[in-house]
Scaffold this motif. Structure first.
Motif, mmCIF file in Angstrom:
data_model
loop_
_atom_site.group_PDB
_atom_site.id
_atom_site.type_symbol
_atom_site.label_atom_id
_atom_site.label_comp_id
_atom_site.label_asym_id
_atom_site.label_seq_id
_atom_site.Cartn_x
_atom_site.Cartn_y
_atom_site.Cartn_z
ATOM 1 N N GLY A 36 0.803 -1.219 0.000
ATOM 2 C CA GLY A 36 0.000 0.000 0.000
ATOM 3 C C GLY A 36 0.831 1.262 0.000
ATOM 4 O O GLY A 36 0.308 2.340 -0.282
ATOM 5 N N ALA A 37 2.142 1.144 0.287
ATOM 6 C CA ALA A 37 3.020 2.312 0.315
ATOM 7 C C ALA A 37 3.846 2.470 -0.950
ATOM 8 O O ALA A 37 4.286 3.576 -1.246
ATOM 9 C CB ALA A 37 3.960 2.237 1.522
ATOM 10 N N ASP A 38 4.080 1.370 -1.693
ATOM 11 C CA ASP A 38 4.958 1.496 -2.861
ATOM 12 C C ASP A 38 4.514 0.660 -4.053
ATOM 13 O O ASP A 38 5.111 0.746 -5.126
ATOM 14 C CB ASP A 38 6.402 1.134 -2.498
ATOM 15 N N GLY A 39 3.490 -0.174 -3.905
ATOM 16 C CA GLY A 39 2.974 -0.950 -5.029
ATOM 17 C C GLY A 39 3.597 -2.311 -5.231
ATOM 18 O O GLY A 39 3.165 -3.061 -6.107
ATOM 19 N N LEU A 40 4.618 -2.685 -4.442
ATOM 20 C CA LEU A 40 5.286 -3.977 -4.599
ATOM 21 C C LEU A 40 4.654 -4.990 -3.636
ATOM 22 O O LEU A 40 4.694 -4.811 -2.423
ATOM 23 C CB LEU A 40 6.785 -3.849 -4.319
ATOM 24 N N ALA A 41 4.065 -6.056 -4.178
ATOM 25 C CA ALA A 41 3.383 -7.051 -3.351
ATOM 26 C C ALA A 41 4.370 -7.764 -2.433
ATOM 27 O O ALA A 41 5.501 -8.059 -2.822
ATOM 28 C CB ALA A 41 2.668 -8.066 -4.236
ATOM 29 N N ARG A 42 3.942 -8.042 -1.188
ATOM 30 C CA ARG A 42 4.758 -8.747 -0.208
ATOM 31 C C ARG A 42 4.264 -10.190 -0.089
ATOM 32 O O ARG A 42 3.079 -10.483 -0.306
ATOM 33 C CB ARG A 42 4.677 -8.069 1.161
ATOM 34 N N PRO A 43 5.156 -11.119 0.311
ATOM 35 C CA PRO A 43 4.751 -12.528 0.433
ATOM 36 C C PRO A 43 3.656 -12.745 1.463
ATOM 37 O O PRO A 43 2.884 -13.700 1.357
ATOM 38 C CB PRO A 43 6.053 -13.243 0.832
ATOM 39 N N TRP A 44 3.584 -11.890 2.478
ATOM 40 C CA TRP A 44 2.618 -12.100 3.543
ATOM 41 C C TRP A 44 1.268 -11.440 3.281
ATOM 42 O O TRP A 44 0.369 -11.485 4.124
ATOM 43 C CB TRP A 44 3.170 -11.608 4.876
ATOM 44 N N GLU A 45 1.096 -10.844 2.116
ATOM 45 C CA GLU A 45 -0.172 -10.191 1.799
ATOM 46 C C GLU A 45 -1.149 -11.179 1.147
ATOM 47 O O GLU A 45 -0.734 -12.139 0.486
ATOM 48 C CB GLU A 45 0.060 -8.992 0.888
ATOM 49 N N LEU A 46 -2.431 -10.938 1.306
ATOM 50 C CA LEU A 46 -3.463 -11.837 0.782
ATOM 51 C C LEU A 46 -3.724 -11.649 -0.700
ATOM 52 O O LEU A 46 -4.301 -12.531 -1.342
ATOM 53 C CB LEU A 46 -4.766 -11.626 1.572
ATOM 54 N N GLY A 47 -3.340 -10.501 -1.257
ATOM 55 C CA GLY A 47 -3.497 -10.278 -2.688
ATOM 56 C C GLY A 47 -4.911 -9.922 -3.091
ATOM 57 O O GLY A 47 -5.826 -9.817 -2.266
#
Length: 416
Positions: free
Chosen positions: A173-184
């Protein structure tokens, strides 16, 4: 039995939702105009996120260990910080910035995250909110306050391997790069694009309703949210295409291709109705109040107009005008157009010269700063005005003052 006891003791603590929600209530009392956004976030417990973070779908990931050791007052500030990323569309802006600059990857996105933190933190705290420990503000990086993320990112230099920067991770939500721990995008409890826009609108309305309670950065954001800047080249092109496609413009009968109805009348040749390329007259304001950069921009628009009429440059005429109309030039190449002027401004003479041309134009396009008297009556053709922006001012005491606003019969697009 002892093994079971050991396993239970090693289990990580659960998320203290009561404390986290108390902090959100404290944030709402300190920043009431953000209440809609704060309560729109859905909390997700995560042991992989360092502190608290958000994804573009308005989920807030919270570390139980971080919540347990952080005072409620500081957690309230973190709530405000995280929701600010989403309201200001830092994820979308980060994606657009990466595409424009040709930069990407975790290290570069980290710079975007820190630059976004600088945009938020320069005026986020005080008046009931304390600055969280380790918060990055422009002054900490010797940068000026009051700038946007896009300005700060060029001056931010970080070592991605520094353990400290892990605590600055605010999620996609701060830079647009998805993280592994996010639900997507397919995870539960995410907001739809329409719901996100509705939240932003409610917050912007709250800020506008109580402008004295919001810092300057939030007031600027609310103004842009309620009155977003138009993509002026697209709007100008759409206005021109609408004018060119107006009913009856450029239609004529031709015997070059007989009408299909002729087959029903042996021995009679009927003309067909053909659409000729529309004729466009471009009046360029070359008075002393128009800068060289704006004249250069006007030439770019003239070239675009040539493309809009299907490449028929012979259908486009260009007329320079300050206090008097100059010679009319046919468009061959935009670079070959000579713009003459530099005196006062009276575009009425430019309109008159354009309408005297034979054949008459179907559309008149005026590129001006608006500091001119306008014709009292609408021309007998469509008119599009490309307006170079000027600060609003009133000088009724000045005898040379002219109103800035074009007349209602013109389609007006602000350029730049």
């Amino acid at each position: 039995m002892s093994g079971a006891t050991a396993t239970t003791a090693a289990a990580p603590p659960g998320l203290d939702l009561e404390k986290l929600y108390a902090a959100r209530l404290h944030a709402t009392r300190a920043r009431p105009y953000l209440a809609t956004a704060l309560f729109a976030l859905h909390v997700v417990e995560s042991h992989r996120v360092p502190t608290m973070a958000v994804d573009p779908y308005w989920r807030c990931y919270a570390s139980p260990a971080f919540v347990a050791r952080t005072p409620v007052e500081e957690l309230a500030s973190v709530w405000v910080h995280e929701v600010s990323h989403l309201l200001r569309d830092h994820h979308g802006r980060g994606d657009r910035l990466a595409k424009r600059l040709g930069e990407d990857g975790p290290a570069w996105r980290l710079r975007v995250n820190i630059a976004a933190d600088c945009e938020i933190n320069d005026d986020a705290y005080g008046d009931g909110l304390i600055a969280p420990e380790g918060a990055v503000a422009p002054a900490l990086l010797n940068l000026p306050a009051g700038r946007l993320m896009e300005d700060y990112v060029r001056s931010v230099h970080v070592n991605p391997h520094d353990p400290y920067v892990a605590w600055l991770d605010c999620g996609a939500g701060a830079d647009g790069l998805a993280r592994p721990w996010e639900l997507g995008p397919d995870g539960g409890h995410g907001l739809s694009p329409q719901e996100r826009d509705a939240v932003r609108f409610r917050v912007a309305e709250g800020i506008r309703g109580r402008p004295g309670d919001a810092p300057k950065g939030w007031r600027r954001w609310a103004e842009d949210a309620l009155h977003p800047p138009q993509p002026w080249r697209e709007v100008l092109g759409a206005a021109l295409r609408s004018a060119l496609a107006s009913g009856g413009a450029g239609e004529d009968y031709s015997y070059g291709r007989p009408a299909r109805r002729s087959a029903s009348l042996p021995g009679v040749v009927l003309p067909s109705l053909r659409r000729r390329p529309p004729r466009v007259a471009v009046v360029v304001d070359t008075s002393g109040s128009v800068s060289d950069a704006e004249l250069g921009s006007a030439l770019l628009e003239v070239a675009a107009i040539g493309k809009a009429v299907g490449g028929r440059r012979d259908q486009v005429s260009v007329l320079s005008c300050d206090a008097a109309a100059q010679a009319v030039q046919q468009l061959c190449r935009a670079e070959g157009i000579e713009l003459v002027g530099g005196g006062g401004t009276d575009l009425r003479t430019g309109f008159a010269a354009a309408l005297r041309a034979r054949p008459a134009p179907d559309v008149v396009v005026v590129l001006t700063d608006g500091q001119t008297p306008w014709p009292t009556a609408a021309p007998p053709c469509r008119t599009v005005v490309g307006l170079f922006p000027r600060p609003a001012r009133a000088r009724e005491w000045d005898p040379d003052y002219r109103p800035d606003q074009p007349p209602d019969w013109a389609r007006v697009v602000t350029i730049g």
